[in-house]
Scaffold this motif. Structure first.
Motif, mmCIF file in Angstrom:
data_model
loop_
_atom_site.group_PDB
_atom_site.id
_atom_site.type_symbol
_atom_site.label_atom_id
_atom_site.label_comp_id
_atom_site.label_asym_id
_atom_site.label_seq_id
_atom_site.Cartn_x
_atom_site.Cartn_y
_atom_site.Cartn_z
ATOM 1 N N ASN A 1 78.234 45.327 103.442
ATOM 2 C CA ASN A 1 79.436 45.747 104.174
ATOM 3 C C ASN A 1 80.518 44.677 104.239
ATOM 4 O OD1 ASN A 1 78.086 44.041 105.848
ATOM 5 N ND2 ASN A 1 78.064 45.407 107.626
ATOM 6 N N TYR B 1 82.976 47.510 98.921
ATOM 7 C CA TYR B 1 82.441 48.347 100.005
ATOM 8 C C TYR B 1 83.569 48.744 100.961
ATOM 9 C CZ TYR B 1 79.356 49.725 103.877
ATOM 10 O OH TYR B 1 78.714 50.422 104.881
ATOM 11 N N LYS C 1 85.035 52.472 101.668
ATOM 12 C CA LYS C 1 84.990 52.963 103.047
ATOM 13 C C LYS C 1 86.381 53.401 103.509
ATOM 14 C CE LYS C 1 83.446 51.706 107.699
ATOM 15 N NZ LYS C 1 82.848 50.641 108.538
ATOM 16 N N ASN D 1 87.468 57.153 104.613
ATOM 17 C CA ASN D 1 88.098 57.351 105.922
ATOM 18 C C ASN D 1 89.425 58.073 105.806
ATOM 19 O OD1 ASN D 1 86.609 56.549 108.208
ATOM 20 N ND2 ASN D 1 86.859 54.391 107.678
ATOM 21 N N ILE E 1 77.754 54.232 103.249
ATOM 22 C CA ILE E 1 79.001 54.334 104.017
ATOM 23 C C ILE E 1 79.037 55.640 104.809
ATOM 24 C CG2 ILE E 1 81.510 54.603 103.803
ATOM 25 C CD1 ILE E 1 81.341 52.665 101.389
#
Length: 294
Positions: free
Chosen positions: A31, A36, A40, A44, A75
């Protein structure tokens, strides 16, 4: 006509995280990686564009095996997704799919962006998700305009500079294919080399003639000579590659025959007495072949 087996079902299946078993161990500090965070942010902002790839369960109440999309899977779990879109592979050999996956390929990135736009994601939102400016998104959308399908196929799994595509667009399709095959054969997919190939291209193979000042550069003739030499070597290599299996078979048969000859005591004694140099040559070939086999 032989039917082609489809590797994946067309419609995605929505699965809960508990129904999916990952097949890879990801790094502990995943993360914190830039890739990553980028994925993500994209999820989102615009959600899932590409479903995960999973195999069909072996039996009732058995889990689905995750073939591809491990980072996205982590994720989605972190973001609290309870239903994850998946494409079901009808081939249960997980390595088959993974072997050809390269998510960072330039062509695939183009298709991903185009797919998102077609689904109604506006360019500004997409730019925020991918951490790019609007101009970059517009350029990536137009990446393959003017590129022939054969070149798209050749470069579909390659991570290369988008600038190479803009250089190829200045050429006619037959020259695009020729230059792409040449770059791939040398494993030299650089902008500098693409520009050199463009400069050595005959005007009849260009969409529009290049500036004469550029074409009259003394180094262009040298580059053209190198390109011709490379093309000749490439053709020789292709010829060797095509005849390799047949030549190898002939060699194996010949070595087998020589081995039988030298195992015959009468023949070996005759060669030792009258033609020692020939016997020495036969034995050297047999030894070299045994080393290659080991």
């Amino acid at each position: 006509m032989k039917k082609v087996k489809i590797a994946f079902n067309f419609e995605p299946l929505y699965l809960s995280p508990e129904q999916i078993i990952a097949t890879k161990i990801l790094p502990r500090h995943l993360n914190t990686l830039k890739a990553y965070k980028k994925i993500k942010a994209s999820i989102n902002e615009i959600g899932i564009i590409e479903p995960l790839a999973v195999t069909e369960p072996k039996g009732k109440n058995q889990p689905f095996i995750l073939l591809d999309g491990h980072i996205r899977f982590e994720i989605l779990k972190e973001l609290g997704y309870t239903k994850i879109p998946c494409l079901i592979s009808v081939d249960d050999e997980s390595y088959t799919h993974n072997r050809y996956v390269n998510r960072l390929a330039t062509v695939q990135e183009h298709f991903m962006i185009r797919n998102a736009i077609e689904k109604g994601v506006d360019e500004e939102r997409l730019a925020r998700a991918l951490n790019l400016d609007i101009q970059s998104i517009k350029l990536k959308l137009k990446l393959l305009n003017g590129i022939c399908p054969e070149v798209v196929e050749l470069l579909k799994n390659r991570e290369i500079s988008p600038q190479i595509f803009f250089i190829l667009k200045k050429m006619k399709p037959i020259r695009q294919i020729e230059c792409t095959e040449l770059m791939l054969s040398l494993n030299n997919l650089t902008v500098i080399y693409a520009k050199a190939l463009l400069m050595t291209t005959n005007d009849t193979l260009l969409i529009a003639p290049l500036n004469k000042i550029q074409k009259n550069n003394p180094s262009i003739e040298s580059i053209k000579k190198i390109e011709n030499d490379i093309t000749s070597l490439h053709l020789q290599y292709k010829n060797i590659e095509e005849n390799y299996a047949q030549d190898t078979l002939k060699l194996v048969l010949a070595i087998g025959y020589l081995t039988k000859l030298t195992l015959n005591i009468n023949i070996k004694n005759y060669l030792e007495k009258y033609h020692p140099e020939i016997l020495s040559g036969f034995e050297s070939l047999i030894r070299l072949n045994s080393i290659d086999l080991n």
